[in-house]
Design an enzyme around this catalytic site. Structure first.
Site, PDB file in Angstrom:
ATOM      1  CB  SER A  31      -0.927   0.019   1.220  1.00  0.00           C
ATOM      2  OG  SER A  31      -0.194  -0.150   2.417  1.00  0.00           O
ATOM      3  CE  LYS A  47      -0.103  -8.301   3.725  1.00  0.00           C
ATOM      4  NZ  LYS A  47      -0.670  -8.042   2.376  1.00  0.00           N
ATOM      5  CD  GLU A 102      -7.561  -5.478   1.962  1.00  0.00           C
ATOM      6  OE1 GLU A 102      -6.459  -6.048   1.821  1.00  0.00           O
ATOM      7  OE2 GLU A 102      -7.781  -4.298   1.639  1.00  0.00           O
TER       8      GLU A 102
HETATM    9  O1  KIV Z   1      -0.413  -3.354   1.674  1.00  0.00           O
HETATM   10  C1  KIV Z   1      -1.036  -3.297   2.746  1.00  0.00           C
HETATM   11  O2  KIV Z   1      -0.989  -2.296   3.478  1.00  0.00           O
HETATM   12  C2  KIV Z   1      -1.837  -4.459   3.115  1.00  0.00           C
HETATM   13  C3  KIV Z   1      -2.878  -4.239   4.179  1.00  0.00           C
HETATM   14  C4  KIV Z   1      -4.043  -3.604   3.545  1.00  0.00           C
HETATM   15  C5  KIV Z   1      -3.222  -5.489   4.875  1.00  0.00           C
HETATM   16  O3  KIV Z   1      -1.717  -5.494   2.551  1.00  0.00           O
END
Ligand code: KIV
Length: 263
Positions: free
Chosen positions: A45, A112, A181
């Site tokens: 993000s 992640k 999410e």
């Molecule tokens: O990129 C990010 O900040 C995320 C969150 C929305 C979980 O993956």
């Protein structure tokens, strides 16, 4: 100083205490967030919030490495998760090559990966090669263009069953926790109950094992749009703009600097 979380303590928190996760992209904010968070996510993000792009898709591995190192400098005692950006885990071998690069060039504790059942082989390959993986199911920001927007999931029985399958597949592949999410709250609750590892929600209601928010959303700094699930804990944009305006006014009127600011 609170003790840094580990894979074991994160897993053990399920059913005991909700996990607090916040994103950070730099050392300055990481240091401010660290005392109150269990894990810090260097999310892709940052491509929107930090780099001003309209979605996360153009974030690169080099950017993620750069920002993870910056966050690590500010939050030396935090469990750090680095997002694998779009296009860097298209197959198990490519994913492992890129994951090793992140692990060798940053102190990230885990990576992640967005995707459920369809990404299980990739998660398994990473986990069996010493990379700790946090899954990410439900609304997948990296599918923004292919899905034509951000689509809330879990709206019917078929989607509910698929999300449970996704969560079980991510868990069976070896992930130590997962983000869920943009999912209807009652479905996210069922998903969290269906696995033994913590399920951390964002826009997924309260019956999960923790919450994650993007720091610039929760501090009211990001003004482009505010998703329904965001609570602004302060009106950061106004506070910053007012402070800058005061500085500008004082420069114009020569009220600043005063004697106390002068050598
Ligand atoms: O990129 C990010 O900040 C995320 C969150 C929305 C979980 O993956």
């Amino acid at each position: 100083m609170t003790k840094k979380m580990t894979i074991t303590s994160i897993k053990k928190s399920k059913g005991v205490t909700p996990l607090v996760v916040i994103t950070a992209y730099d050392a300055l904010f990481a240091k401010l967030l660290e005392p109150s968070s269990d894990m810090i996510l260097v999310g892709d993000s940052l491509n929107m919030s930090f780099a001003g792009r309209s979605d996360t898709l153009s974030a690169t591995l080099e950017q993620m490495i750069y920002h993870t190192n910056a966050v690590a400098m500010g939050a030396k005692n935090s469990f750090l998760i680095c997002d694998m950006p779009f296009g860097t885990y298209v197959n198990p071998d490519e994913a492992l090559k890129n994951a090793i690069k992140v692990f060798q060039e940053t102190p990230a504790d885990a990576l992640k990966i967005e995707g459920g059942e369809e990404k299980a082989d990739i998660i398994k390959h990473l986990c069996s090669n010493g990379i700790a993986v946090c899954g990410h199911i439900g609304l997948l920001p990296q599918a923004f263009r292919s899905e034509g927007g951000y689509k809330v999931k879990g709206k019917n029985e078929q989607e509910r069953l698929q999300l449970i399958k996704d969560a079980k597949a991510v868990e069976a592949a070896g992930a130590f926790c997962m983000v869920i999410e943009g999912v209807k709250a009652e479905v996210a609750r069922d998903v969290a109950k269906s696995v033994e590892i913590p399920v951390i929600g964002i826009g997924a209601g309260k019956d999960v094992d923790g919450q994650v928010l993007v720091f610039s959303d929760m501090l009211g700094l990001f003004e482009e749009f505010t998703p329904k699930f965001v609570k602004k804990y302060m009106d950061g944009a106004s506070l910053v703009k007012n402070a800058i305006k005061s500085y500008a006014d004082e420069v114009k009127t020569k009220e600043f600097p005063q004697d106390m600011h002068t050598y």
